[in-house]
Design a protein around this motif. Structure first.
Motif, PDB file in Angstrom:
ATOM      1  N   GLU A  82      -6.183  26.632 -10.710  1.00 30.51           N
ATOM      2  CA  GLU A  82      -6.407  28.257  -9.278  1.00 30.51           C
ATOM      3  C   GLU A  82      -7.394  29.269 -10.227  1.00 30.51           C
ATOM      4  O   GLU A  82      -7.270  29.679 -11.385  1.00 30.51           O
ATOM      5  CB  GLU A  82      -4.894  28.801  -9.615  1.00 30.51           C
ATOM      6  N   GLU A 116      -4.114  27.963  -3.554  1.00 25.52           N
ATOM      7  CA  GLU A 116      -4.462  27.086  -2.446  1.00 25.52           C
ATOM      8  C   GLU A 116      -4.524  25.295  -3.474  1.00 25.52           C
ATOM      9  O   GLU A 116      -4.406  25.328  -4.310  1.00 25.52           O
ATOM     10  CB  GLU A 116      -6.431  27.132  -1.775  1.00 25.52           C
ATOM     11  N   TRP A 117      -5.015  24.335  -2.894  1.00 29.86           N
ATOM     12  CA  TRP A 117      -4.946  23.247  -3.282  1.00 29.86           C
ATOM     13  C   TRP A 117      -6.095  22.280  -2.354  1.00 29.86           C
ATOM     14  O   TRP A 117      -6.164  22.020  -1.344  1.00 29.86           O
ATOM     15  CB  TRP A 117      -3.447  22.402  -3.044  1.00 29.86           C
ATOM     16  N   GLU A 119      -7.377  19.511  -0.009  1.00 26.40           N
ATOM     17  CA  GLU A 119      -6.763  18.398   0.906  1.00 26.40           C
ATOM     18  C   GLU A 119      -6.366  17.175   0.218  1.00 26.40           C
ATOM     19  O   GLU A 119      -7.546  16.626  -0.466  1.00 26.40           O
ATOM     20  CB  GLU A 119      -7.456  18.789   2.031  1.00 26.40           C
TER      21      GLU A 119
END
Length: 185
Positions: A82, A116-117, A119
């Protein structure tokens, strides 16, 4: 539920790193790992010491990375990181990856904005050996190691292969990532 390893020093667990024939792959998902063998070096890093190498990384390089490379095996990992980078990720880049990559480990990263990650990728760590032996890594919320588990369910192994291929395709080599962050490690 498969065999559980409660220690990273477990001889049976470590045999996977010497007995794999072709590939060993790791997905890393945490922004901080709290392992005792890194504590002193992490503290030095936080105090502003210059890039160094520590015994745990030297042992990994000499005992796993170079023998794998010299035998024509692929040892690789993808770390989802991140941004902005945590202190631990900066430490890992400067004091681990900067040494393991030249020794032969293929380290790749997927930078994502904080919170966020990517998908479709899981939010847990695992090792996949020769595309057929899966070990999930379990950590506590603070990043300390809890256990590693051999997973023998064929569907889970196929899924881990899919995630590996997806992660590799979305990642950038450590050297390109290092250039982007020149000077902050």
């Amino acid at each position: 539920m498969g065999r559980m390893f409660r220690s990273l020093d477990d001889a049976e667990f470590n045999r996977f790193f010497t007995e794999f024939r072709f590939t060993a792959y790791r997905l890393e998902s945490l922004q901080r790992y709290d392992v005792s063998y890194e504590k002193a070096e992490f503290d030095l890093f936080l105090s502003g010491q210059q890039r160094g190498e520590f015994p745990g990384i030297a042992q990994w390089i000499d005992g796993t990375v170079r023998p794998a490379r010299d035998s024509g095996k692929l040892l690789h990992r993808v770390h989802v990181v991140e941004e902005p980078l945590s202190d631990y990720v900066r430490f890992e880049c400067a004091w681990a990856y900067a040494h393991t990559v030249p020794a032969g480990e293929d380290v790749r990263l997927i930078p994502v904005p904080s919170g966020e990650w990517p998908e479709g990728l899981p939010r847990y760590d695992y090792w996949l050996f020769d595309s057929s032996s899966l070990i999930t890594m379990h950590y506590k919320e603070d990043g300390s190691f809890e256990a590693a588990e051999i997973v023998d369910d064929p569907q889970s192994i196929v899924q881990a292969n899919f995630w590996r291929d997806m992660a590799v395709s979305q990642s950038i080599p450590f050297t390109a990532f290092e250039e982007k962050y020149d000077g902050i490690f």
